[in-house]
Write a protein that holds these residues in place. Structure first.
Motif, PDB file in Angstrom:
ATOM      1  N   GLY A 167       0.783  -1.198   0.028  1.00 52.29           N
ATOM      2  CA  GLY A 167      -0.030   0.066  -0.099  1.00 52.29           C
ATOM      3  C   GLY A 167       0.814   1.097  -0.018  1.00 52.29           C
ATOM      4  O   GLY A 167       1.971   1.317  -0.169  1.00 52.29           O
ATOM      5  N   LEU A 168       0.145   2.442   0.267  1.00 51.30           N
ATOM      6  CA  LEU A 168       0.747   3.811   0.167  1.00 51.30           C
ATOM      7  C   LEU A 168       1.840   4.028   1.374  1.00 51.30           C
ATOM      8  O   LEU A 168       1.434   3.506   2.545  1.00 51.30           O
ATOM      9  N   ASN A 169       2.613   4.393   1.164  1.00 54.41           N
ATOM     10  CA  ASN A 169       3.872   4.641   2.211  1.00 54.41           C
ATOM     11  C   ASN A 169       4.140   6.139   2.038  1.00 54.41           C
ATOM     12  O   ASN A 169       5.062   6.462   1.206  1.00 54.41           O
ATOM     13  N   SER A 170       3.763   6.941   2.807  1.00 54.34           N
ATOM     14  CA  SER A 170       4.501   8.461   3.058  1.00 54.34           C
ATOM     15  C   SER A 170       5.067   8.843   4.260  1.00 54.34           C
ATOM     16  O   SER A 170       5.307   9.963   4.758  1.00 54.34           O
ATOM     17  N   ARG A 171       5.499   7.637   5.158  1.00 58.34           N
ATOM     18  CA  ARG A 171       6.409   7.633   6.119  1.00 58.34           C
ATOM     19  C   ARG A 171       7.813   7.539   6.083  1.00 58.34           C
ATOM     20  O   ARG A 171       8.727   8.313   6.590  1.00 58.34           O
ATOM     21  N   ASP A 172       7.984   6.507   5.169  1.00 59.36           N
ATOM     22  CA  ASP A 172       9.797   6.260   4.886  1.00 59.36           C
ATOM     23  C   ASP A 172      10.240   6.877   4.022  1.00 59.36           C
ATOM     24  O   ASP A 172       9.444   7.758   2.866  1.00 59.36           O
ATOM     25  N   SER A 173      11.596   7.227   3.996  1.00 59.76           N
ATOM     26  CA  SER A 173      12.194   7.850   2.698  1.00 59.76           C
ATOM     27  C   SER A 173      12.105   7.267   1.433  1.00 59.76           C
ATOM     28  O   SER A 173      11.759   6.019   1.495  1.00 59.76           O
ATOM     29  N   ILE A 174      11.860   8.020   0.518  1.00 57.99           N
ATOM     30  CA  ILE A 174      11.442   7.551  -0.804  1.00 57.99           C
ATOM     31  C   ILE A 174      12.967   6.607  -1.291  1.00 57.99           C
ATOM     32  O   ILE A 174      12.786   5.789  -2.200  1.00 57.99           O
ATOM     33  N   ASP A 175      13.924   6.874  -0.713  1.00 58.83           N
ATOM     34  CA  ASP A 175      14.992   6.086  -0.706  1.00 58.83           C
ATOM     35  C   ASP A 175      15.210   4.814  -0.348  1.00 58.83           C
ATOM     36  O   ASP A 175      16.191   3.950  -0.578  1.00 58.83           O
ATOM     37  N   ALA A 176      14.162   4.291   0.643  1.00 61.80           N
ATOM     38  CA  ALA A 176      14.392   3.206   1.521  1.00 61.80           C
ATOM     39  C   ALA A 176      13.230   2.280   1.719  1.00 61.80           C
ATOM     40  O   ALA A 176      13.068   1.830   2.840  1.00 61.80           O
ATOM     41  N   VAL A 189      -1.569  12.160   6.622  1.00 67.35           N
ATOM     42  CA  VAL A 189      -2.791  12.420   7.694  1.00 67.35           C
ATOM     43  C   VAL A 189      -2.444  13.747   8.382  1.00 67.35           C
ATOM     44  O   VAL A 189      -3.358  14.459   8.618  1.00 67.35           O
ATOM     45  N   ILE A 190      -1.279  13.814   8.982  1.00 74.38           N
ATOM     46  CA  ILE A 190      -1.020  15.058   9.812  1.00 74.38           C
ATOM     47  C   ILE A 190      -1.275  16.396   8.902  1.00 74.38           C
ATOM     48  O   ILE A 190      -1.771  17.254   9.203  1.00 74.38           O
ATOM     49  N   SER A 191      -0.755  16.280   7.597  1.00 74.34           N
ATOM     50  CA  SER A 191      -0.777  17.624   6.586  1.00 74.34           C
ATOM     51  C   SER A 191      -2.388  17.589   6.546  1.00 74.34           C
ATOM     52  O   SER A 191      -2.648  19.003   6.340  1.00 74.34           O
ATOM     53  N   GLN A 192      -2.926  16.642   6.206  1.00 75.40           N
ATOM     54  CA  GLN A 192      -4.383  16.890   5.932  1.00 75.40           C
ATOM     55  C   GLN A 192      -5.413  17.630   7.060  1.00 75.40           C
ATOM     56  O   GLN A 192      -6.188  18.411   7.108  1.00 75.40           O
ATOM     57  N   VAL A 193      -5.100  16.920   8.244  1.00 70.85           N
ATOM     58  CA  VAL A 193      -5.812  17.445   9.503  1.00 70.85           C
ATOM     59  C   VAL A 193      -5.303  18.802   9.866  1.00 70.85           C
ATOM     60  O   VAL A 193      -6.024  19.701  10.248  1.00 70.85           O
ATOM     61  N   ARG A 194      -4.001  19.182   9.520  1.00 69.16           N
ATOM     62  CA  ARG A 194      -3.547  20.639   9.553  1.00 69.16           C
ATOM     63  C   ARG A 194      -4.329  21.530   8.730  1.00 69.16           C
ATOM     64  O   ARG A 194      -4.642  22.666   9.082  1.00 69.16           O
ATOM     65  N   ALA A 195      -4.750  21.229   7.491  1.00 70.53           N
ATOM     66  CA  ALA A 195      -5.262  21.890   6.637  1.00 70.53           C
ATOM     67  C   ALA A 195      -6.773  22.162   6.582  1.00 70.53           C
ATOM     68  O   ALA A 195      -7.321  23.114   6.258  1.00 70.53           O
ATOM     69  N   THR A 196      -7.436  21.005   6.925  1.00 68.32           N
ATOM     70  CA  THR A 196      -8.832  21.086   6.917  1.00 68.32           C
ATOM     71  C   THR A 196      -9.531  20.428   8.108  1.00 68.32           C
ATOM     72  O   THR A 196     -10.713  20.111   8.293  1.00 68.32           O
ATOM     73  N   GLY A 197      -8.827  20.401   9.274  1.00 69.63           N
ATOM     74  CA  GLY A 197      -9.194  19.638  10.640  1.00 69.63           C
ATOM     75  C   GLY A 197     -10.464  20.329  11.226  1.00 69.63           C
ATOM     76  O   GLY A 197     -11.214  19.570  12.008  1.00 69.63           O
ATOM     77  N   THR A 198     -10.741  21.496  10.855  1.00 72.21           N
ATOM     78  CA  THR A 198     -11.965  22.304  11.573  1.00 72.21           C
ATOM     79  C   THR A 198     -13.048  22.364  10.351  1.00 72.21           C
ATOM     80  O   THR A 198     -14.204  22.740  10.642  1.00 72.21           O
ATOM     81  N   THR A 199     -13.021  21.552   9.214  1.00 71.64           N
ATOM     82  CA  THR A 199     -14.065  21.716   8.363  1.00 71.64           C
ATOM     83  C   THR A 199     -14.761  20.432   8.422  1.00 71.64           C
ATOM     84  O   THR A 199     -14.253  19.369   9.031  1.00 71.64           O
ATOM     85  N   LYS A 200     -16.107  20.456   8.024  1.00 76.45           N
ATOM     86  CA  LYS A 200     -16.893  19.395   8.153  1.00 76.45           C
ATOM     87  C   LYS A 200     -16.659  18.044   7.260  1.00 76.45           C
ATOM     88  O   LYS A 200     -16.383  18.388   6.180  1.00 76.45           O
ATOM     89  N   GLY A 201     -16.869  17.113   7.527  1.00 75.44           N
ATOM     90  CA  GLY A 201     -16.901  15.763   6.513  1.00 75.44           C
ATOM     91  C   GLY A 201     -16.109  14.737   6.724  1.00 75.44           C
ATOM     92  O   GLY A 201     -15.707  13.798   6.497  1.00 75.44           O
ATOM     93  N   TRP A 202     -15.356  15.045   8.179  1.00 74.27           N
ATOM     94  CA  TRP A 202     -14.382  13.606   8.519  1.00 74.27           C
ATOM     95  C   TRP A 202     -15.282  12.601   9.296  1.00 74.27           C
ATOM     96  O   TRP A 202     -16.365  13.128  10.068  1.00 74.27           O
ATOM     97  N   GLN A 203     -14.931  11.482   8.963  1.00 69.60           N
ATOM     98  CA  GLN A 203     -15.953  10.435   9.376  1.00 69.60           C
ATOM     99  C   GLN A 203     -15.199   9.038   9.322  1.00 69.60           C
ATOM    100  O   GLN A 203     -14.246   9.001   8.166  1.00 69.60           O
ATOM    101  N   ILE A 204     -15.487   8.362  10.128  1.00 74.34           N
ATOM    102  CA  ILE A 204     -14.845   6.950   9.885  1.00 74.34           C
ATOM    103  C   ILE A 204     -15.940   5.855   9.701  1.00 74.34           C
ATOM    104  O   ILE A 204     -16.986   6.070  10.261  1.00 74.34           O
TER     105      ILE A 204
END
Length: 514
Positions: free
Chosen positions: A24-33, A303-318
């Motif tokens: 799956g998607l990986n935005s945690r690890d270095s692109i080189d590793a 996830v952190i970037s998205q919450v920072r950008a729109t965390g106070t906007t409606k539409g968050w749901q699990i």
């Protein structure tokens, strides 16, 4: 006598086959590793055990649910009586399971309400200036609720725990409970959780956490404050002596949204500013350890970037799909495509992103997945098209050094393996040496499916109906690129079939260090 040069064998062409990025998607690890089975980009592809598959599409199921956003979607499930209910932006409750919107209650302040199924009724708590009401499968009735310190029309949240209903406002530190079980109206008593908390904040979420405390499995009441403090109680009656606080814990601040929490098995997942966190880990680790324990750790940065950008906007749901194979984390984008989803495969614990699914709210009915959208419409998930339009998938694998980080290579060809029901039209290209995913150019190619056609196909050259591997295609493309590492980008757009990416086969001539 002619002899081959002693060094010739060093430069012979090598081949390597790499499975689909089922990690799956990986935005945690270095692109080189990154591991070779991870992806830098995975948009509208869903990772499974053996391949990654283009997501399902959707079709319009019902319209006329007001003219704005449909913000509430609820399945009323009372035995054989199953119905799909929706609330429109015009403050009207509709029954829509027939595909036609039938008005059942008017006069609500807006289209938002939280709900539970309790005692064969659907209990709704509107988010506005209305009192809670019930739905019995035929009609809606306002509830007669008396609270010890506030008006019932200020309530915005509800939860059922051990045959007792708990109401809360979301704007203070109290919840309200009944002295008797199986009761959802009448007198409710205030329970001030602020007296035991340390970090303050308002009570914004309530859920039930199922854990094994060493003496068997038990259900515990989890109260989540806007400060990130979690209060966990045992017992069934808040007025009894056995209703006890068994611990106070700290997580990152949750998103201030009552739908940003959901049960996943016996666990509870909460959307926070540091990721999507299972509460079962809260009782084992401190706030720093909780970050690493988040199920979204592999896409932490995203996830952190998205919450920072729109965390106070409606539409968050699990939302957990009825079959349990997908967990949707809906979020507002703040862009023309207003809502996207981080999607989790709980079986293999892999992530991807779904785009162009305009879901304001998710729900289920009769084992299928639905979502409410703008324009007073509800859509049903399924099929190969997005309401008649193409589903567009974009995938970029991790960069692969092919077990030789020091040696440069001349990559000569790549052979993706895709699976489709008919001819597979897609674009693909390669990048070398950690080039940005967006910079990888792709060119269109048509792969003819190996699925047999009568009077045309020949034996042994094609797959016939009901044969394992039917529709699998392998075609090679010359790339002629020089580099240390390579990544593959695949883009597809279709409205007629399901397409899966299975693996890729690379050929290259290894060189030495430069």
């Amino acid at each position: 006598m002619l002899q081959a040069l002693p060094t010739a064998s060093r430069f012979r062409v090598k081949a390597a086959s790499v499975p689909a990025p089922v990690g799956g998607l990986n935005s945690r690890d270095s692109i080189d590793a990154m591991p070779p089975t991870d992806a830098i980009v995975m948009s509208n592809f869903f990772p499974t055990v053996e391949k990654v598959t283009l997501r399902d599409g959707y079709t319009e199921f019902c319209s006329g649910i007001g003219t704005g956003d449909v913000e509430t979607l609820v399945e009323h499930n009372a035995g054989a009586n199953r119905q799909l209910l929706a609330i429109g932006s015009n403050g009207t409750l509709y029954q829509i399971d027939s595909g036609t919107a039938v008005s059942k209650k008017t006069g609500l302040a807006n289209g938002r309400a939280e709900s539970i199924e309790f005692n064969n009724l659907s209990i709704f708590v509107p988010s506005g200036a209305n009192v809670p009401f019930s739905w019995n499968g035929t009609s809606a009735s306002d509830l007669s609720i008396t609270l010890s310190s506030t008006n019932p029309n200020t309530l915005t949240g509800v939860h059922a725990y051990k045959n007792r209903v708990y109401y809360f406002t979301g704007s203070d530190q109290n919840f309200y409970y009944s002295a008797t079980v199986d009761t959802f109206q009448g007198n409710f008593t205030k329970f001030p959780v602020g007296l035991v908390g340390t970090f303050g904040g308002n009570l914004i979420m309530i859920s039930t956490l199922t854990i094994d405390g060493g003496e068997g499995v038990d259900d515990l009441l989890a109260l989540i404050m806007s400060s990130g403090e979690v209060l966990i109680y045992s017992g069934s009656d808040p007025s009894a002596s056995n209703f006890a606080l068994i611990g106070t814990y700290r997580i990152a601040e949750p998103i201030n949204e009552k739908r940003a929490i959901a049960k996943l098995g016996g666990d509870v997942i909460v959307m926070t500013r540091e990721g999507y966190l299972p509460l079962s880990q809260v009782v084992r680790q401190d706030i720093i350890g909780n970050k690493a324990a988040a199920i979204s750790e592999k896409i932490r940065g995203t996830v952190i970037s998205q919450v920072r950008a729109t965390g106070t906007t409606k539409g968050w749901q699990i939302f957990v799909s009825p079959d349990g194979d997908k967990v949707y984390f809906n979020f507002p984008t703040g862009e023309p495509d207003p809502y996207n989803q981080h999607v989790f495969n709980p079986i293999i614990r892999a992530w991807c992103i779904f785009e162009n699914l305009p879901a304001v709210v998710w729900g289920q009915f009769n084992g299928d997945t639905y979502f409410g959208s703008s324009g007073g419409k509800v859509f049903k998930v399924g099929g190969d098209a997005d309401d008649g339009d193409n589903i567009t998938g974009d995938l970029v694998t991790s960069y692969n050094y092919f077990n030789d980080r020091a040696g440069i290579k001349r990559f000569s060809s790549v052979q993706p393996m895709l699976e489709g029901e008919t001819d597979v039209v897609f674009s693909f290209g390669v990048g070398v040496d950690q080039a940005p995913a967006s910079a990888i150019d792709v060119s269109p190619v048509t792969f003819q499916s190996n699925l047999a056609a009568w009077d045309t196909a020949t034996w042994d050259d094609f797959f016939w109906a009901d044969t394992t591997g039917a529709g699998v295609t392998k075609r090679r493309k010359a790339v002629n690129r020089l580099g240390y590492s390579m990544a593959l980008r695949v883009k597809v757009a279709t409205s007629t079939q399901t397409i899966s990416f299975i693996s890729a086969h690379y050929t290259f001539a290894p060189g030495g260090p430069i």
